[in-house]
Design a protein around this motif. Structure first.
Motif, PDB file in Angstrom:
ATOM      1  N   TYR A  11      46.239  49.304  41.989  1.00 53.12           N
ATOM      2  CA  TYR A  11      45.263  50.329  42.151  1.00 53.12           C
ATOM      3  C   TYR A  11      45.310  51.690  42.906  1.00 53.12           C
ATOM      4  CZ  TYR A  11      40.565  52.072  43.415  1.00 53.12           C
ATOM      5  OH  TYR A  11      39.573  52.981  43.362  1.00 53.12           O
ATOM      6  N   SER A  12      45.069  52.577  42.274  1.00 50.37           N
ATOM      7  CA  SER A  12      45.201  53.840  42.903  1.00 50.37           C
ATOM      8  C   SER A  12      44.078  54.947  42.320  1.00 50.37           C
ATOM      9  CB  SER A  12      46.551  54.667  42.377  1.00 50.37           C
ATOM     10  OG  SER A  12      46.588  56.079  42.855  1.00 50.37           O
ATOM     11  N   PRO A  13      43.376  55.602  43.066  1.00 49.30           N
ATOM     12  CA  PRO A  13      42.420  56.653  42.576  1.00 49.30           C
ATOM     13  C   PRO A  13      42.907  57.790  42.153  1.00 49.30           C
ATOM     14  CG  PRO A  13      42.586  56.193  44.947  1.00 49.30           C
ATOM     15  CD  PRO A  13      43.309  55.514  44.611  1.00 49.30           C
ATOM     16  N   PHE A  14      44.279  58.034  42.352  1.00 54.99           N
ATOM     17  CA  PHE A  14      45.262  59.421  41.996  1.00 54.99           C
ATOM     18  C   PHE A  14      45.999  59.136  40.884  1.00 54.99           C
ATOM     19  CE2 PHE A  14      43.699  60.028  46.111  1.00 54.99           C
ATOM     20  CZ  PHE A  14      43.276  61.350  46.092  1.00 54.99           C
ATOM     21  N   LEU A  15      47.011  58.257  40.827  1.00 52.90           N
ATOM     22  CA  LEU A  15      47.914  58.176  39.676  1.00 52.90           C
ATOM     23  C   LEU A  15      47.718  56.638  39.470  1.00 52.90           C
ATOM     24  CD1 LEU A  15      51.141  60.058  40.888  1.00 52.90           C
ATOM     25  CD2 LEU A  15      49.261  60.800  39.039  1.00 52.90           C
ATOM     26  N   PRO A  16      46.609  56.050  38.501  1.00 56.93           N
ATOM     27  CA  PRO A  16      46.605  54.823  38.153  1.00 56.93           C
ATOM     28  C   PRO A  16      47.680  54.186  37.242  1.00 56.93           C
ATOM     29  CG  PRO A  16      44.884  56.039  37.213  1.00 56.93           C
ATOM     30  CD  PRO A  16      45.683  57.064  38.229  1.00 56.93           C
ATOM     31  N   VAL A  17      48.292  53.216  37.392  1.00 55.99           N
ATOM     32  CA  VAL A  17      49.140  52.524  36.309  1.00 55.99           C
ATOM     33  C   VAL A  17      48.537  50.931  36.384  1.00 55.99           C
ATOM     34  CG1 VAL A  17      51.168  53.748  36.141  1.00 55.99           C
ATOM     35  CG2 VAL A  17      50.849  51.893  37.856  1.00 55.99           C
ATOM     36  N   GLY A  18      48.309  50.533  35.054  1.00 55.03           N
ATOM     37  CA  GLY A  18      47.737  49.240  34.830  1.00 55.03           C
ATOM     38  C   GLY A  18      46.387  49.218  35.112  1.00 55.03           C
ATOM     39  N   THR A  19      45.930  47.911  34.750  1.00 57.25           N
ATOM     40  CA  THR A  19      44.433  47.811  34.921  1.00 57.25           C
ATOM     41  C   THR A  19      43.813  48.123  36.351  1.00 57.25           C
ATOM     42  OG1 THR A  19      44.772  45.837  33.464  1.00 57.25           O
ATOM     43  CG2 THR A  19      42.258  46.270  34.458  1.00 57.25           C
ATOM     44  N   GLN A  20      42.756  48.881  36.395  1.00 55.65           N
ATOM     45  CA  GLN A  20      42.461  49.188  37.827  1.00 55.65           C
ATOM     46  C   GLN A  20      41.227  48.211  38.448  1.00 55.65           C
ATOM     47  OE1 GLN A  20      43.826  51.969  39.649  1.00 55.65           O
ATOM     48  NE2 GLN A  20      45.217  51.053  38.520  1.00 55.65           N
ATOM     49  N   HIS A  21      41.702  47.043  38.962  1.00 53.16           N
ATOM     50  CA  HIS A  21      40.741  46.132  39.425  1.00 53.16           C
ATOM     51  C   HIS A  21      39.869  46.598  40.645  1.00 53.16           C
ATOM     52  CE1 HIS A  21      43.688  44.000  36.850  1.00 53.16           C
ATOM     53  NE2 HIS A  21      42.410  43.196  36.501  1.00 53.16           N
ATOM     54  N   GLN A  22      38.717  46.814  40.569  1.00 46.31           N
ATOM     55  CA  GLN A  22      38.183  47.284  41.793  1.00 46.31           C
ATOM     56  C   GLN A  22      37.831  46.065  42.902  1.00 46.31           C
ATOM     57  OE1 GLN A  22      36.977  50.655  42.004  1.00 46.31           O
ATOM     58  NE2 GLN A  22      37.202  51.484  40.071  1.00 46.31           N
ATOM     59  N   TYR A  23      38.927  45.794  43.572  1.00 44.47           N
ATOM     60  CA  TYR A  23      38.693  44.872  44.675  1.00 44.47           C
ATOM     61  C   TYR A  23      38.339  45.268  45.948  1.00 44.47           C
ATOM     62  CZ  TYR A  23      40.643  41.801  41.017  1.00 44.47           C
ATOM     63  OH  TYR A  23      40.894  40.818  40.155  1.00 44.47           O
ATOM     64  N   LYS A  24      37.484  45.021  46.923  1.00 45.44           N
ATOM     65  CA  LYS A  24      37.389  45.701  48.292  1.00 45.44           C
ATOM     66  C   LYS A  24      38.273  45.271  48.956  1.00 45.44           C
ATOM     67  CE  LYS A  24      32.791  44.939  48.873  1.00 45.44           C
ATOM     68  NZ  LYS A  24      31.924  44.597  47.576  1.00 45.44           N
ATOM     69  N   ASN A  25      38.783  44.004  49.078  1.00 42.48           N
ATOM     70  CA  ASN A  25      39.993  43.363  49.772  1.00 42.48           C
ATOM     71  C   ASN A  25      40.253  42.068  49.158  1.00 42.48           C
ATOM     72  OD1 ASN A  25      37.969  41.293  50.431  1.00 42.48           O
ATOM     73  ND2 ASN A  25      37.103  42.681  52.134  1.00 42.48           N
ATOM     74  N   ALA A  26      41.393  41.270  49.795  1.00 42.88           N
ATOM     75  CA  ALA A  26      41.852  40.244  49.296  1.00 42.88           C
ATOM     76  C   ALA A  26      40.788  39.116  49.014  1.00 42.88           C
ATOM     77  CB  ALA A  26      42.764  39.501  50.327  1.00 42.88           C
ATOM     78  N   TRP A  27      39.837  39.122  49.838  1.00 42.92           N
ATOM     79  CA  TRP A  27      38.823  37.753  49.587  1.00 42.92           C
ATOM     80  C   TRP A  27      37.982  38.276  48.558  1.00 42.92           C
ATOM     81  CZ3 TRP A  27      38.219  33.031  50.511  1.00 42.92           C
ATOM     82  CH2 TRP A  27      37.115  32.359  50.105  1.00 42.92           C
ATOM     83  N   ASP A  28      37.726  39.443  48.418  1.00 43.49           N
ATOM     84  CA  ASP A  28      36.677  40.050  47.523  1.00 43.49           C
ATOM     85  C   ASP A  28      37.493  39.812  46.043  1.00 43.49           C
ATOM     86  OD1 ASP A  28      34.464  41.303  46.064  1.00 43.49           O
ATOM     87  OD2 ASP A  28      35.914  42.937  45.827  1.00 43.49           O
ATOM     88  N   GLY A  29      38.639  40.045  45.963  1.00 42.40           N
ATOM     89  CA  GLY A  29      39.538  39.795  44.775  1.00 42.40           C
ATOM     90  C   GLY A  29      39.530  38.407  44.301  1.00 42.40           C
ATOM     91  N   MET A  30      39.715  37.310  45.275  1.00 43.21           N
ATOM     92  CA  MET A  30      39.954  35.919  45.022  1.00 43.21           C
ATOM     93  C   MET A  30      38.491  35.607  44.334  1.00 43.21           C
ATOM     94  SD  MET A  30      42.935  34.944  46.191  1.00 43.21           S
ATOM     95  CE  MET A  30      42.685  33.176  46.491  1.00 43.21           C
ATOM     96  N   THR A  31      37.478  35.965  45.090  1.00 46.54           N
ATOM     97  CA  THR A  31      36.218  35.591  44.596  1.00 46.54           C
ATOM     98  C   THR A  31      35.861  36.117  43.000  1.00 46.54           C
ATOM     99  OG1 THR A  31      35.333  37.078  46.257  1.00 46.54           O
ATOM    100  CG2 THR A  31      35.047  34.852  46.832  1.00 46.54           C
ATOM    101  N   GLN A  32      35.966  37.299  43.212  1.00 46.82           N
ATOM    102  CA  GLN A  32      35.696  38.146  41.685  1.00 46.82           C
ATOM    103  C   GLN A  32      36.384  37.310  40.717  1.00 46.82           C
ATOM    104  OE1 GLN A  32      35.669  42.135  40.782  1.00 46.82           O
ATOM    105  NE2 GLN A  32      35.203  42.872  42.919  1.00 46.82           N
ATOM    106  N   ILE A  33      37.776  37.076  40.774  1.00 46.07           N
ATOM    107  CA  ILE A  33      38.603  36.314  39.811  1.00 46.07           C
ATOM    108  C   ILE A  33      37.976  35.024  39.693  1.00 46.07           C
ATOM    109  CG2 ILE A  33      40.819  35.598  39.098  1.00 46.07           C
ATOM    110  CD1 ILE A  33      42.174  37.673  40.967  1.00 46.07           C
ATOM    111  N   TYR A  34      37.714  34.335  40.572  1.00 43.98           N
ATOM    112  CA  TYR A  34      37.482  32.881  40.497  1.00 43.98           C
ATOM    113  C   TYR A  34      35.675  32.897  39.827  1.00 43.98           C
ATOM    114  CZ  TYR A  34      35.556  28.126  41.702  1.00 43.98           C
ATOM    115  OH  TYR A  34      35.290  26.911  41.551  1.00 43.98           O
ATOM    116  N   LYS A  35      34.987  33.787  40.049  1.00 45.87           N
ATOM    117  CA  LYS A  35      33.564  33.958  39.819  1.00 45.87           C
ATOM    118  C   LYS A  35      33.803  34.209  38.127  1.00 45.87           C
ATOM    119  CE  LYS A  35      30.516  34.828  43.417  1.00 45.87           C
ATOM    120  NZ  LYS A  35      30.365  35.975  44.276  1.00 45.87           N
TER     121      LYS A  35
END
Ligand code: NAG
Length: 310
Positions: free
Chosen positions: A140-164
């Motif tokens: 994730y990069s707000p400047f030079l993005p490569v790849g899908t930009q997943h908007q996770y706030k932090n590790a825990w947020d990422g895990m729960t978003q994926i799980y949901k």
């Protein structure tokens, strides 16, 4: 029993120390691996031009924070992986050697390789969801993005978003190449380390100590990086995808080679080396120290136990 726990804690702590120093290179590596995915050479812009350029660009645009995205995930992953690896290696090796040779002290190269790979694969399986979230946070990069930009706030947020969104299956996306990658890496890390160590002692007359640890772990790290990088590239790409761009790791491998050429599998190799070398050196050298320290603590606790019983 208590020595296994000792090795588990010692290995994890050592790995986290190593990860703190090298995480920035890992971030650059992931962006290099994802850049130009499924595009012929020259067709895609090269936003990151190599390891040093990558570090520079990220620091300039996103600050040190940009380089350290996903660090907490990296810690959890390292605790899981290296704990399993260093913790299971000796017990596994000893049981198998006892089974085959009826003598746990025999050093069999084949058994060493197998035990290293098996314990690494177990760790990779357990830690894959953390590695997945880590990879996505790092790309994730707000400047030079490569790849899908997943908007996770932090590790825990990422895990729960994926799980949901996708359930357990989503969390275990890419676990196959992750296990292969780590299996490759682990199968050579400790054996080459001990192999190099024995050779250096025998032929160069080096003595047990930091210099020997440094030389052996450097040799080990280089070999690890060479065998691990191609499946690592496949893994990064499997972790990036949210849809079904690839239907399997093998599909990813063949299409990558077809469109980008065989060497594309080595995209980001230098960045990986910049991470692996200090990482291996620090992990293995620190493990020697922490193991020694842990043994001392255990000895004290054990002898105290004995004293109390007497
Ligand atoms: C990442 O995954 C998405 C699908 O989720 C895909 O469209 C994209 O091409 C992949 N790679 C890059 C570098 O964006």
């Amino acid at each position: 029993m208590s020595t296994t726990l000792g090795a588990f804690i010692a290995g994890g702590v050592a790995a986290c120390g190593a990860v703190t120093v090298t995480h920035g290179f890992e971030t650059v590596k992931i962006r290099l691996q994802l850049q130009g995915e499924l595009k012929a050479k020259g067709e895609a812009p090269r936003m990151y031009k190599g390891v040093l350029h990558g570090v520079g660009v990220i620091t300039k645009n996103e600050g040190i924070k940009g380089l350290l995205r996903g660090l907490s995930c990296a810690y959890i992953y390292q605790m899981t992986l290296n704990g399993c690896r260093l913790g299971f290696y000796e017990p596994l090796r000893q049981s198998i050697t006892t089974l085959i040779f009826r003598d746990p002290t025999v050093q069999s190269f084949g058994v060493n390789i197998f035990s290293g790979a098996a314990s690494g694969i177990l760790g990779a399986m357990a830690g894959s969801p953390f590695f997945l979230v880590k990879t996505r946070l790092q790309s994730y990069s707000p400047f030079l993005p490569v790849g899908t930009q997943h908007q996770y706030k932090n590790a825990w947020d990422g895990m729960t978003q994926i799980y949901k969104g996708e359930g357990v299956k989503g969390l275990y996306r890419g676990v196959g190449p992750a296990m292969i990658r780590t299996g490759f890496g682990s199968s050579v890390q400790l054996p080459t380390y001990f192999f190099a160590k024995r050779r250096l002692v025998k032929h160069l007359g080096m003595e047990e100590g930091p210099a020997l640890h440094l030389a052996s772990s450097t040799a080990s790290g280089f070999v690890v990086c060479c065998v691990m990088h191609p499946p690592d590239t496949v893994m990064s790409r499997m972790y990036n995808q949210t849809g079904n761009l690839y239907n399997s790791a093998f599909d990813c491998l063949t299409r990558t080679v077809k469109t980008e050429g065989v060497f594309s599998l080595y995209k980001g190799f230098t960045a990986h080396l910049a991470r692996i070398l200090p990482h291996t050196i620090l992990t293995l050298s620190l493990a020697e120290q922490t193991n020694k320290w842990m043994r001392k603590v255990e000895d004290r606790i054990l002898s105290k136990d004995v004293e109390e019983k007497l």
